[in-house]
Write a protein that holds these residues in place. Structure first.
Motif, short mmCIF file in Angstrom:
data_model
loop_
_atom_site.label_atom_id
_atom_site.label_comp_id
_atom_site.label_asym_id
_atom_site.label_seq_id
_atom_site.Cartn_x
_atom_site.Cartn_y
_atom_site.Cartn_z
N VAL A 186 0.68 -1.17 -0.02
CA VAL A 186 0.04 0.07 0.14
C VAL A 186 0.92 1.31 -0.04
CG1 VAL A 186 -1.64 1.26 1.35
CG2 VAL A 186 -1.88 -0.93 1.13
N ARG A 187 0.56 2.16 -0.80
CA ARG A 187 1.34 3.51 -1.02
C ARG A 187 0.45 4.58 -1.06
NH1 ARG A 187 4.92 1.38 1.19
NH2 ARG A 187 6.87 1.03 0.39
N SER A 188 0.59 5.61 -0.67
CA SER A 188 -0.07 6.91 -0.91
C SER A 188 0.75 7.70 -2.23
CB SER A 188 0.03 7.89 0.18
OG SER A 188 -0.52 8.97 -0.03
N ASN A 247 0.54 10.65 -2.57
CA ASN A 247 0.87 11.88 -2.26
C ASN A 247 1.75 11.85 -0.84
OD1 ASN A 247 -1.30 13.35 -3.73
ND2 ASN A 247 -2.78 12.88 -2.23
N MET A 248 1.65 10.80 -0.35
CA MET A 248 2.91 10.75 1.18
C MET A 248 3.96 10.05 0.90
SD MET A 248 -0.13 11.10 4.01
CE MET A 248 -0.22 9.30 4.16
N ASP A 249 3.80 9.06 0.05
CA ASP A 249 5.01 8.28 -0.23
C ASP A 249 5.80 8.41 -1.42
OD1 ASP A 249 4.52 6.52 2.31
OD2 ASP A 249 2.57 5.78 1.09
N SER A 250 7.11 7.79 -1.48
CA SER A 250 7.80 7.85 -2.67
C SER A 250 7.69 6.38 -3.15
CB SER A 250 9.35 8.33 -2.37
OG SER A 250 9.88 7.10 -1.58
N TRP A 251 7.78 6.35 -4.56
CA TRP A 251 7.54 5.16 -5.44
C TRP A 251 8.92 4.89 -6.12
CZ3 TRP A 251 2.74 2.46 -6.34
CH2 TRP A 251 1.66 3.13 -5.47
N SER A 252 9.50 3.66 -6.24
CA SER A 252 10.55 3.40 -6.83
C SER A 252 10.00 2.51 -7.98
CB SER A 252 11.29 2.05 -6.20
OG SER A 252 10.72 0.80 -6.23
N GLU A 253 10.78 2.44 -9.01
CA GLU A 253 10.46 2.18 -10.27
C GLU A 253 9.78 0.60 -10.43
OE1 GLU A 253 12.90 1.77 -14.23
OE2 GLU A 253 13.74 3.77 -13.30
N GLN A 308 8.28 -0.60 -7.80
CA GLN A 308 6.96 -0.50 -7.14
C GLN A 308 5.76 0.12 -8.04
OE1 GLN A 308 8.06 2.25 -4.09
NE2 GLN A 308 8.30 0.28 -2.49
N GLN A 309 6.38 1.01 -8.93
CA GLN A 309 5.47 1.54 -10.15
C GLN A 309 4.96 0.30 -10.79
OE1 GLN A 309 6.92 4.89 -11.88
NE2 GLN A 309 7.79 5.76 -10.09
N SER A 339 6.06 -8.59 -12.85
CA SER A 339 6.53 -7.12 -13.14
C SER A 339 7.86 -7.18 -13.02
CB SER A 339 6.41 -6.58 -11.40
OG SER A 339 7.01 -7.29 -10.52
N ARG A 340 8.77 -8.50 -13.08
CA ARG A 340 10.01 -8.46 -13.63
C ARG A 340 10.24 -8.84 -14.83
NH1 ARG A 340 10.60 -11.66 -8.65
NH2 ARG A 340 10.30 -13.32 -9.94
N GLY A 341 9.02 -8.87 -15.77
CA GLY A 341 9.29 -9.29 -17.01
C GLY A 341 9.44 -10.59 -17.47
N GLU A 342 8.83 -11.48 -16.55
CA GLU A 342 9.21 -13.14 -16.68
C GLU A 342 8.09 -13.79 -17.18
OE1 GLU A 342 10.42 -14.77 -12.81
OE2 GLU A 342 12.11 -13.23 -12.75
#
Length: 97
Positions: A19-21, A23-29, A31-32, A94-97
């Protein structure tokens, strides 16, 4: 968006529920990418195909005002074999496998 439910998800740990916000959290590639591949709609569709009972598919929102019932429903759903299989599938995808 429910603070009770998001708190339950965060307490489960990112290895169980992510779970990520916006507005309040940063996102790694990574995670996106996971959210692009997955997300709530895809997870609910997967659970429906696995035969998950409808009351567990919808999350804890139907228990508004009763934190313990919401927490129990969320924990029950995310600790099933179906949820574990979805997490593994999503990680590979998400890893492209």
């Amino acid at each position: 968006f429910c603070l009770v439910c998001s708190g339950v998800h965060r307490n489960l740990g990112v290895h169980i529920s992510f779970v990520r916000s916006l507005n309040m959290d940063s996102w790694s590639e990574q995670q996106q990418q996971r959210m692009t591949c997955g997300g709530n709609t895809a997870f609910r569709q997967y659970l429906r195909q696995c035969g998950m009972p409808e009351e567990l598919q919808s999350g804890g929102g139907q228990f508004a005002g009763c934190e313990s019932q919401a927490e129990g429903a969320i924990r029950q759903k995310y600790n099933t074999r179906s949820a574990a299989a979805y997490r593994a599938w999503l990680a590979e995808r998400s890893r492209g496998e």
